[in-house]
Scaffold this active site. Structure first.
Site, PDB file in Angstrom:
ATOM      1  N   ARG A   1      -1.469 -14.552   4.239  1.00  0.00           N
ATOM      2  CA  ARG A   1      -2.338 -13.926   5.250  1.00  0.00           C
ATOM      3  C   ARG A   1      -1.696 -14.017   6.634  1.00  0.00           C
ATOM      4  O   ARG A   1      -1.744 -13.057   7.418  1.00  0.00           O
ATOM      5  CB  ARG A   1      -3.718 -14.590   5.271  1.00  0.00           C
ATOM      6  CG  ARG A   1      -4.629 -14.235   4.118  1.00  0.00           C
ATOM      7  CD  ARG A   1      -5.084 -12.793   4.095  1.00  0.00           C
ATOM      8  NE  ARG A   1      -6.002 -12.457   5.160  1.00  0.00           N
ATOM      9  CZ  ARG A   1      -6.725 -11.335   5.195  1.00  0.00           C
ATOM     10  NH1 ARG A   1      -6.632 -10.434   4.217  1.00  0.00           N
ATOM     11  NH2 ARG A   1      -7.516 -11.082   6.197  1.00  0.00           N
TER      12      ARG A   1
ATOM     13  N   LYS B   1       0.833  -1.205   0.000  1.00  0.00           N
ATOM     14  CA  LYS B   1       0.000   0.000   0.000  1.00  0.00           C
ATOM     15  C   LYS B   1       0.877   1.269   0.000  1.00  0.00           C
ATOM     16  O   LYS B   1       2.092   1.191   0.207  1.00  0.00           O
ATOM     17  CB  LYS B   1      -0.914  -0.052   1.235  1.00  0.00           C
ATOM     18  CG  LYS B   1      -1.924  -1.222   1.198  1.00  0.00           C
ATOM     19  CD  LYS B   1      -2.820  -1.234   2.434  1.00  0.00           C
ATOM     20  CE  LYS B   1      -3.877  -2.320   2.364  1.00  0.00           C
ATOM     21  NZ  LYS B   1      -4.814  -2.273   3.525  1.00  0.00           N
TER      22      LYS B   1
ATOM     23  N   ASN C   1      -1.879   0.006   7.065  1.00  0.00           N
ATOM     24  CA  ASN C   1      -1.346  -1.270   7.553  1.00  0.00           C
ATOM     25  C   ASN C   1      -0.482  -2.000   6.517  1.00  0.00           C
ATOM     26  O   ASN C   1      -0.397  -3.218   6.503  1.00  0.00           O
ATOM     27  CB  ASN C   1      -2.485  -2.154   8.083  1.00  0.00           C
ATOM     28  CG  ASN C   1      -3.529  -2.428   7.036  1.00  0.00           C
ATOM     29  OD1 ASN C   1      -3.359  -2.061   5.881  1.00  0.00           O
ATOM     30  ND2 ASN C   1      -4.594  -3.095   7.425  1.00  0.00           N
TER      31      ASN C   1
ATOM     32  N   HIS D   1      -1.967  -5.306   1.473  1.00  0.00           N
ATOM     33  CA  HIS D   1      -3.206  -6.053   1.271  1.00  0.00           C
ATOM     34  C   HIS D   1      -2.827  -7.456   0.828  1.00  0.00           C
ATOM     35  O   HIS D   1      -1.845  -7.634   0.096  1.00  0.00           O
ATOM     36  CB  HIS D   1      -4.047  -5.397   0.171  1.00  0.00           C
ATOM     37  CG  HIS D   1      -5.130  -6.306  -0.338  1.00  0.00           C
ATOM     38  ND1 HIS D   1      -6.345  -6.430   0.303  1.00  0.00           N
ATOM     39  CD2 HIS D   1      -5.160  -7.177  -1.391  1.00  0.00           C
ATOM     40  CE1 HIS D   1      -7.075  -7.330  -0.347  1.00  0.00           C
ATOM     41  NE2 HIS D   1      -6.385  -7.799  -1.374  1.00  0.00           N
TER      42      HIS D   1
ATOM     43  N   GLU E   1      -9.117 -10.913  -7.635  1.00  0.00           N
ATOM     44  CA  GLU E   1      -8.179  -9.795  -7.453  1.00  0.00           C
ATOM     45  C   GLU E   1      -7.008  -9.870  -8.432  1.00  0.00           C
ATOM     46  O   GLU E   1      -6.528  -8.833  -8.905  1.00  0.00           O
ATOM     47  CB  GLU E   1      -7.690  -9.764  -6.003  1.00  0.00           C
ATOM     48  CG  GLU E   1      -8.822  -9.359  -5.052  1.00  0.00           C
ATOM     49  CD  GLU E   1      -8.444  -9.382  -3.580  1.00  0.00           C
ATOM     50  OE1 GLU E   1      -9.282  -8.966  -2.771  1.00  0.00           O
ATOM     51  OE2 GLU E   1      -7.320  -9.812  -3.233  1.00  0.00           O
TER      52      GLU E   1
ATOM     53  N   THR F   1      -5.622  -7.360  10.835  1.00  0.00           N
ATOM     54  CA  THR F   1      -5.991  -6.135  10.117  1.00  0.00           C
ATOM     55  C   THR F   1      -5.541  -4.885  10.867  1.00  0.00           C
ATOM     56  O   THR F   1      -4.986  -3.966  10.271  1.00  0.00           O
ATOM     57  CB  THR F   1      -7.517  -6.096   9.909  1.00  0.00           C
ATOM     58  OG1 THR F   1      -7.902  -7.255   9.164  1.00  0.00           O
ATOM     59  CG2 THR F   1      -7.948  -4.846   9.174  1.00  0.00           C
TER      60      THR F   1
ATOM     61  N   ARG G   1       2.494  -6.535   9.297  1.00  0.00           N
ATOM     62  CA  ARG G   1       1.781  -5.444   9.977  1.00  0.00           C
ATOM     63  C   ARG G   1       2.254  -5.288  11.414  1.00  0.00           C
ATOM     64  O   ARG G   1       2.325  -4.171  11.932  1.00  0.00           O
ATOM     65  CB  ARG G   1       0.277  -5.700   9.917  1.00  0.00           C
ATOM     66  CG  ARG G   1      -0.293  -5.502   8.517  1.00  0.00           C
ATOM     67  CD  ARG G   1      -1.722  -5.955   8.445  1.00  0.00           C
ATOM     68  NE  ARG G   1      -2.359  -5.662   7.160  1.00  0.00           N
ATOM     69  CZ  ARG G   1      -3.520  -6.153   6.790  1.00  0.00           C
ATOM     70  NH1 ARG G   1      -4.190  -6.961   7.606  1.00  0.00           N
ATOM     71  NH2 ARG G   1      -4.029  -5.856   5.611  1.00  0.00           N
TER      72      ARG G   1
ATOM     73  N   TYR H   1     -12.597  -2.425  -2.617  1.00  0.00           N
ATOM     74  CA  TYR H   1     -13.087  -2.422  -1.231  1.00  0.00           C
ATOM     75  C   TYR H   1     -14.610  -2.269  -1.156  1.00  0.00           C
ATOM     76  O   TYR H   1     -15.138  -1.816  -0.135  1.00  0.00           O
ATOM     77  CB  TYR H   1     -12.376  -1.340  -0.429  1.00  0.00           C
ATOM     78  CG  TYR H   1     -10.945  -1.710  -0.082  1.00  0.00           C
ATOM     79  CD1 TYR H   1     -10.664  -2.860   0.667  1.00  0.00           C
ATOM     80  CD2 TYR H   1      -9.873  -0.921  -0.489  1.00  0.00           C
ATOM     81  CE1 TYR H   1      -9.359  -3.212   0.980  1.00  0.00           C
ATOM     82  CE2 TYR H   1      -8.561  -1.266  -0.167  1.00  0.00           C
ATOM     83  CZ  TYR H   1      -8.319  -2.409   0.571  1.00  0.00           C
ATOM     84  OH  TYR H   1      -7.027  -2.766   0.891  1.00  0.00           O
TER      85      TYR H   1
ATOM     86  N   PHE I   1     -15.192   4.070   7.757  1.00  0.00           N
ATOM     87  CA  PHE I   1     -13.828   4.389   7.330  1.00  0.00           C
ATOM     88  C   PHE I   1     -13.632   4.245   5.816  1.00  0.00           C
ATOM     89  O   PHE I   1     -12.508   4.371   5.325  1.00  0.00           O
ATOM     90  CB  PHE I   1     -12.813   3.509   8.072  1.00  0.00           C
ATOM     91  CG  PHE I   1     -13.054   2.023   7.904  1.00  0.00           C
ATOM     92  CD1 PHE I   1     -12.609   1.339   6.783  1.00  0.00           C
ATOM     93  CD2 PHE I   1     -13.724   1.308   8.893  1.00  0.00           C
ATOM     94  CE1 PHE I   1     -12.837  -0.019   6.630  1.00  0.00           C
ATOM     95  CE2 PHE I   1     -13.953  -0.058   8.746  1.00  0.00           C
ATOM     96  CZ  PHE I   1     -13.506  -0.712   7.598  1.00  0.00           C
TER      97      PHE I   1
END
Ligand code: UDP
Ligand code: MG
Length: 135
Positions: A85, A9, A112, A115, A126, A91, A102, A49, A57
């Protein structure tokens, strides 16, 4: 072989964490089968998203995702979706365990660092979203 989609990100790119993050995936013997650097458009961020569009948010999240360049990756390996993951961590960065990406680099709140696809179905969708030319 299983594949997953990772996005480093904007905070991860701005803070020059790309090399460290790629190194973690390579240390884990995962294969980088596609990689691309660029800006996410607002339209694609809202689609990516969409499942969170009713959350308070959502606007902050979309604005953050288009605030600077990102790096898109497709990683391949056995059980790669689950492995990535677990390597990503929870998260909320303050809940992510030390040793996860993270947990080690994430800031409180939306920023964070990465993704990662959360299931086989979302990984397929995706990967096609960000690497349509590889379909
Ligand atoms: N997010 C946030 N606040 C929350 C939950 C999520 O800012 O309370 C942001 C965060 O950047 C997260 C993204 O929205 O990575 C997508 O949320 P999701 O629940 O899909 O978490 P993830 O799959 O990224 O762990
Ligand atoms: Mg998610």
């Amino acid at each position: 072989m299983e594949k997953t989609l990772v996005i480093i990100k904007p905070d991860g790119v701005k803070r020059r964490l790309v090399g460290k993050i790629l190194g973690r995936f390579e240390n884990k013997n995962l294969t980088i089968v596609a990689m691309r650097y660029g800006m996410m458009t607002e339209e694609i961020a809202k689609i990516h998203y969409a499942h969170l569009s009713s959350r308070h948010f959502f606007k902050e999240l979309v604005d953050y995702m288009i605030s600077g360049p990102v790096v898109y990756l497709v990683l391949e390996g056995e059980e790669v979706i689950d492995i990535v993951r677990r390597m990503t961590g929870a998260t909320k960065s303050h809940e992510a365990l030390p040793g996860t990406i993270r947990g080690d680099y994430g800031l409180p709140g939306t920023q964070n660092v990465i993704h990662a696809s959360d299931s086989k179905d979302t990984a397929v969708i995706e990967i096609a979203r960000f690497f349509p030319e590889n379909e």
